[in-house]
Design a protein around this motif. Structure first.
Motif, PDB file in Angstrom:
ATOM      1  N   LEU A 180     -18.663 -11.724   5.102  1.00 22.24           N
ATOM      2  CA  LEU A 180     -18.573 -10.842   3.825  1.00 22.24           C
ATOM      3  C   LEU A 180     -18.558  -9.304   4.122  1.00 22.24           C
ATOM      4  CD1 LEU A 180     -21.186 -12.348   1.157  1.00 22.24           C
ATOM      5  CD2 LEU A 180     -18.839 -13.047   1.534  1.00 22.24           C
ATOM      6  N   VAL A 181     -18.497  -9.046   5.389  1.00 29.85           N
ATOM      7  CA  VAL A 181     -18.391  -7.645   5.810  1.00 29.85           C
ATOM      8  C   VAL A 181     -17.388  -6.812   5.488  1.00 29.85           C
ATOM      9  CG1 VAL A 181     -17.392  -8.296   8.135  1.00 29.85           C
ATOM     10  CG2 VAL A 181     -18.784  -6.219   7.760  1.00 29.85           C
ATOM     11  N   ASP A 182     -15.990  -7.627   5.157  1.00 37.33           N
ATOM     12  CA  ASP A 182     -14.924  -6.801   4.668  1.00 37.33           C
ATOM     13  C   ASP A 182     -14.327  -7.490   3.640  1.00 37.33           C
ATOM     14  OD1 ASP A 182     -14.956  -4.929   6.815  1.00 37.33           O
ATOM     15  OD2 ASP A 182     -13.792  -6.125   8.214  1.00 37.33           O
ATOM     16  N   TYR A 183     -14.977  -8.247   2.810  1.00 35.48           N
ATOM     17  CA  TYR A 183     -14.700  -9.000   1.753  1.00 35.48           C
ATOM     18  C   TYR A 183     -14.570  -8.158   0.491  1.00 35.48           C
ATOM     19  CZ  TYR A 183     -14.268 -13.320  -1.282  1.00 35.48           C
ATOM     20  OH  TYR A 183     -13.639 -13.924  -2.036  1.00 35.48           O
ATOM     21  N   PHE A 184     -15.389  -7.261   0.204  1.00 34.95           N
ATOM     22  CA  PHE A 184     -15.498  -6.448  -1.127  1.00 34.95           C
ATOM     23  C   PHE A 184     -15.083  -5.126  -0.719  1.00 34.95           C
ATOM     24  CE2 PHE A 184     -18.743  -9.811  -1.682  1.00 34.95           C
ATOM     25  CZ  PHE A 184     -18.247 -10.110  -2.718  1.00 34.95           C
ATOM     26  N   GLY A 185     -14.049  -4.701  -1.582  1.00 33.20           N
ATOM     27  CA  GLY A 185     -13.543  -3.263  -1.162  1.00 33.20           C
ATOM     28  C   GLY A 185     -14.066  -2.186  -2.170  1.00 33.20           C
ATOM     29  N   GLN A 186     -14.603  -2.614  -3.264  1.00 38.41           N
ATOM     30  CA  GLN A 186     -15.085  -1.774  -4.277  1.00 38.41           C
ATOM     31  C   GLN A 186     -16.758  -2.158  -4.886  1.00 38.41           C
ATOM     32  OE1 GLN A 186     -12.422  -0.343  -7.151  1.00 38.41           O
ATOM     33  NE2 GLN A 186     -13.847   1.022  -8.162  1.00 38.41           N
ATOM     34  N   VAL A 187     -17.559  -1.235  -4.866  1.00 38.02           N
ATOM     35  CA  VAL A 187     -18.792  -1.487  -5.855  1.00 38.02           C
ATOM     36  C   VAL A 187     -18.803  -0.646  -7.022  1.00 38.02           C
ATOM     37  CG1 VAL A 187     -21.072  -1.901  -5.639  1.00 38.02           C
ATOM     38  CG2 VAL A 187     -19.692  -2.054  -3.633  1.00 38.02           C
ATOM     39  N   TYR A 188     -19.053  -1.371  -8.294  1.00 36.57           N
ATOM     40  CA  TYR A 188     -19.335  -0.470  -9.486  1.00 36.57           C
ATOM     41  C   TYR A 188     -20.607  -0.747  -9.917  1.00 36.57           C
ATOM     42  CZ  TYR A 188     -18.543   1.660 -14.057  1.00 36.57           C
ATOM     43  OH  TYR A 188     -18.494   2.221 -15.005  1.00 36.57           O
ATOM     44  N   VAL A 189     -21.489   0.238 -10.360  1.00 33.07           N
ATOM     45  CA  VAL A 189     -22.624   0.310 -11.050  1.00 33.07           C
ATOM     46  C   VAL A 189     -22.300   0.391 -12.574  1.00 33.07           C
ATOM     47  CG1 VAL A 189     -24.836   1.144 -11.093  1.00 33.07           C
ATOM     48  CG2 VAL A 189     -23.889   0.775  -8.942  1.00 33.07           C
ATOM     49  N   ASP A 190     -22.627  -0.602 -13.366  1.00 33.59           N
ATOM     50  CA  ASP A 190     -22.532  -0.977 -14.754  1.00 33.59           C
ATOM     51  C   ASP A 190     -24.067  -0.553 -15.235  1.00 33.59           C
ATOM     52  OD1 ASP A 190     -20.630  -1.284 -16.994  1.00 33.59           O
ATOM     53  OD2 ASP A 190     -22.483  -2.570 -17.557  1.00 33.59           O
ATOM     54  N   ALA A 191     -24.167   0.064 -16.577  1.00 31.23           N
ATOM     55  CA  ALA A 191     -25.411   0.305 -16.986  1.00 31.23           C
ATOM     56  C   ALA A 191     -26.037  -0.726 -17.869  1.00 31.23           C
ATOM     57  CB  ALA A 191     -25.166   1.468 -18.192  1.00 31.23           C
ATOM     58  N   SER A 192     -25.151  -1.666 -18.130  1.00 28.78           N
ATOM     59  CA  SER A 192     -25.793  -3.075 -18.729  1.00 28.78           C
ATOM     60  C   SER A 192     -25.716  -4.168 -17.790  1.00 28.78           C
ATOM     61  CB  SER A 192     -25.086  -3.429 -19.786  1.00 28.78           C
ATOM     62  OG  SER A 192     -23.706  -3.447 -19.640  1.00 28.78           O
ATOM     63  N   GLU A 193     -24.845  -4.291 -16.927  1.00 33.20           N
ATOM     64  CA  GLU A 193     -24.416  -5.632 -16.055  1.00 33.20           C
ATOM     65  C   GLU A 193     -25.153  -5.174 -14.640  1.00 33.20           C
ATOM     66  OE1 GLU A 193     -20.318  -7.397 -17.786  1.00 33.20           O
ATOM     67  OE2 GLU A 193     -20.339  -6.045 -15.926  1.00 33.20           O
ATOM     68  N   GLY A 194     -25.344  -4.127 -14.269  1.00 33.22           N
ATOM     69  CA  GLY A 194     -25.993  -3.825 -13.018  1.00 33.22           C
ATOM     70  C   GLY A 194     -24.810  -3.660 -12.103  1.00 33.22           C
ATOM     71  N   ILE A 195     -25.000  -4.112 -10.877  1.00 36.51           N
ATOM     72  CA  ILE A 195     -23.802  -3.812  -9.799  1.00 36.51           C
ATOM     73  C   ILE A 195     -22.829  -4.918  -9.818  1.00 36.51           C
ATOM     74  CG2 ILE A 195     -23.441  -3.721  -7.185  1.00 36.51           C
ATOM     75  CD1 ILE A 195     -26.397  -2.784  -6.917  1.00 36.51           C
ATOM     76  N   VAL A 196     -21.839  -4.512  -9.821  1.00 36.89           N
ATOM     77  CA  VAL A 196     -20.441  -5.293  -9.798  1.00 36.89           C
ATOM     78  C   VAL A 196     -19.676  -5.355  -8.476  1.00 36.89           C
ATOM     79  CG1 VAL A 196     -18.536  -5.939 -11.239  1.00 36.89           C
ATOM     80  CG2 VAL A 196     -20.466  -5.278 -12.262  1.00 36.89           C
ATOM     81  N   LEU A 197     -19.419  -6.382  -7.763  1.00 37.28           N
ATOM     82  CA  LEU A 197     -18.460  -6.155  -6.585  1.00 37.28           C
ATOM     83  C   LEU A 197     -17.168  -6.403  -6.827  1.00 37.28           C
ATOM     84  CD1 LEU A 197     -20.975  -7.786  -4.168  1.00 37.28           C
ATOM     85  CD2 LEU A 197     -20.799  -5.478  -4.555  1.00 37.28           C
ATOM     86  N   ILE A 198     -16.151  -5.813  -6.444  1.00 29.72           N
ATOM     87  CA  ILE A 198     -14.791  -6.133  -6.451  1.00 29.72           C
ATOM     88  C   ILE A 198     -14.154  -6.425  -5.324  1.00 29.72           C
ATOM     89  CG2 ILE A 198     -12.673  -5.289  -7.481  1.00 29.72           C
ATOM     90  CD1 ILE A 198     -14.937  -5.321  -9.650  1.00 29.72           C
ATOM     91  N   PRO A 199     -13.507  -7.838  -5.081  1.00 27.90           N
ATOM     92  CA  PRO A 199     -13.160  -8.135  -3.919  1.00 27.90           C
ATOM     93  C   PRO A 199     -11.581  -7.455  -3.481  1.00 27.90           C
ATOM     94  CG  PRO A 199     -12.693  -9.841  -5.483  1.00 27.90           C
ATOM     95  CD  PRO A 199     -13.440  -8.644  -6.132  1.00 27.90           C
ATOM     96  N   ARG A 200     -11.423  -7.315  -2.127  1.00 26.34           N
ATOM     97  CA  ARG A 200     -10.239  -6.821  -1.835  1.00 26.34           C
ATOM     98  C   ARG A 200      -8.812  -7.630  -2.225  1.00 26.34           C
ATOM     99  NH1 ARG A 200     -11.254  -2.716   1.870  1.00 26.34           N
ATOM    100  NH2 ARG A 200     -13.560  -2.800   2.856  1.00 26.34           N
ATOM    101  N   ILE A 201      -9.168  -9.078  -2.378  1.00 28.98           N
ATOM    102  CA  ILE A 201      -7.941  -9.851  -2.681  1.00 28.98           C
ATOM    103  C   ILE A 201      -8.739 -10.476  -4.087  1.00 28.98           C
ATOM    104  CG2 ILE A 201      -6.529 -11.867  -2.175  1.00 28.98           C
ATOM    105  CD1 ILE A 201      -7.043 -11.048   0.740  1.00 28.98           C
ATOM    106  N   GLY A 202      -7.806 -10.397  -5.126  1.00 28.79           N
ATOM    107  CA  GLY A 202      -8.103 -11.027  -6.224  1.00 28.79           C
ATOM    108  C   GLY A 202      -8.372 -10.120  -7.422  1.00 28.79           C
ATOM    109  N   ARG A 203      -8.751 -10.578  -8.421  1.00 28.79           N
ATOM    110  CA  ARG A 203      -9.427  -9.822  -9.524  1.00 28.79           C
ATOM    111  C   ARG A 203     -10.475 -10.329 -10.218  1.00 28.79           C
ATOM    112  NH1 ARG A 203      -4.735  -9.911 -13.620  1.00 28.79           N
ATOM    113  NH2 ARG A 203      -4.525 -11.894 -13.189  1.00 28.79           N
ATOM    114  N   THR A 204     -11.302 -11.216  -9.640  1.00 32.68           N
ATOM    115  CA  THR A 204     -12.483 -11.787 -10.153  1.00 32.68           C
ATOM    116  C   THR A 204     -13.683 -10.597  -9.976  1.00 32.68           C
ATOM    117  OG1 THR A 204     -11.788 -13.826  -9.627  1.00 32.68           O
ATOM    118  CG2 THR A 204     -14.234 -13.601 -10.084  1.00 32.68           C
ATOM    119  N   ARG A 205     -14.294 -10.381 -10.990  1.00 35.75           N
ATOM    120  CA  ARG A 205     -15.397  -9.462 -10.875  1.00 35.75           C
ATOM    121  C   ARG A 205     -16.385 -10.385 -10.620  1.00 35.75           C
ATOM    122  NH1 ARG A 205     -16.688  -7.982 -15.671  1.00 35.75           N
ATOM    123  NH2 ARG A 205     -17.770  -6.023 -15.264  1.00 35.75           N
TER     124      ARG A 205
END
Length: 369
Positions: A180-205
């Motif tokens: 997983l060292v290079d699996y996720f390209g973006q991390v988003y912190v949502d006020a209600s859901e918490g931390i959300v990881l966005i993979p480099r390939i695909g659109r699954t949150r």
């Protein structure tokens, strides 16, 4: 006496040989490496990255441009006039190097600059719009123009303390995992859901949540990614929630057969008429009859002359009137039908005739006859 003289001569000979060797060394080495006028002939910049390879922030040419921007022109300048401590102070102010050294080697005209970069882990864009690097050891580096590194970006509802605590622990756990060292390209912190990881390939949150048991949640994601995604596809799910203990909650992106989404996004069962059954035997396609092409019109043959028929029978048929239909009685069958006398049609009044002379009744003579 002779023995003392011999020892003294040997010592003088050894001393002379030593002095000769020193003079030869100075004579051979100094002219080739040191400028005759004592000026800086070259500047050598050595940058040590954390894991080797190319520098992450500034190249050696960028280091020289940074010194020139601060008025440090080094090449061709007298060596005794170069402020080595000033060079170190300028490069340390960039805050991307954990060690800076500037020196001139003995018997050399080359200025040596050695730097060791800090190890950045990710880039943060907080809620106020500020951007900075978070380095190993929970340090920070201000982002400035000219720096360009390929690192994960963390954005959303976070500040500096949260970025250097919980988010830092998560990014360290991702770096320690070889899968997983290079699996996720973006991390988003949502006020209600918490931390959300966005993979480099695909659109699954991938929703990690707010609790900090990162190792357990990443273990569940590895199981899901290795067993479910190869069969369903990388984009089969809109999100995968790992924030539930002992389970994984996923939402199908395209819906389940027989179910649909209402206006609020909830899963509801569709009507039997709207659910398409599984394909069984393909029905024969309906064939639309096509009209045969019309034959080209042919010239009609001329009619042959026929003998004229006599019109007498037709005139006779016109003169004959059809008999009036018999009146049907409204009584049921079997009852005696009474014949009704037809009502005499009134005749037009004729002109009065002259009174004729009444004839005499027949006499007996006429009876005899």
């Amino acid at each position: 006496m002779k023995r003392g003289r011999r020892i003294r001569s040997i010592a003088v000979g050894l001393l002379a040989v030593g002095l000769l060797a020193v003079f030869v060394y100075l004579f051979v080495s100094s002219p080739s490496q040191r400028s005759s006028d004592g000026r800086c002939g070259a500047v050598a910049v050595h940058i040590q990255a954390h894991q080797g390879g190319d520098p992450l922030f500034l190249s050696p040419e960028g280091i020289l441009d940074e010194l020139t921007h601060h008025g440090m022109v080094l090449k061709g300048r007298p060596l005794d006039s170069i402020d080595l401590r000033g060079i170190e102070r300028i490069l340390s102010s960039l805050s991307v190097y954990e060690r800076v050294e500037a020196f001139v080697a003995p018997s050399s005209s080359t200025l040596q600059i050695r730097l060791r970069e800090k190890h950045p882990l990710f880039i943060v864009q907080d809620r106020t719009g500020k951007s900075y690097y978070v380095t190993e050891g929970r340090g920070t580096i201000a982002v400035r123009q000219g720096f360009a590194t390929y690192l994960p970006i963390v954005s959303g509802e976070l500040d500096l303390p949260y970025a250097t605590s919980d988010v830092y622990d998560l990014m360290v756990a991702l770096r320690r995992d070889s899968d997983l060292v290079d699996y996720f390209g973006q991390v988003y912190v949502d006020a209600s859901e918490g931390i959300v990881l966005i993979p480099r390939i695909g659109r699954t949150r991938v929703i990690i949540g707010k609790t900090t048991d990162w190792a357990e949640k990443l273990r569940k994601w590895r199981i899901f990614a290795s067993s479910v995604l190869p069969r369903r596809g990388m984009d089969a799910f809109a999100y995968v929630n790992l924030d539930y203990a002992g389970q994984i909650v996923a939402r199908d992106r395209y819906g389940v057969q027989g179910f649909g989404r209402d206006e609020e996004g909830e899963l509801v069962r569709l009507d039997a008429t709207s659910v398409s059954p599984e394909p069984t035997t393909p029905e024969p396609a309906k064939v639309t009859p096509t009209l045969a092409p019309r034959p080209e019109p042919r010239p009609a043959p001329r009619p042959e002359p026929h003998p004229k028929e006599s019109t007498a029978p037709k005139e006779k048929a016109r003169q004959e009137k059809p008999a009036p239909p018999k009146p049907q009685s409204g009584k049921p069958q079997g009852a005696k039908s009474s014949t009704t006398k037809p009502t005499p049609t009134p005749r037009p009044a004729s002109k009065p005739h002259k009174a004729s002379t009444p004839t005499k009744p027949p006499t007996n003579q006429s009876k005899k006859k």
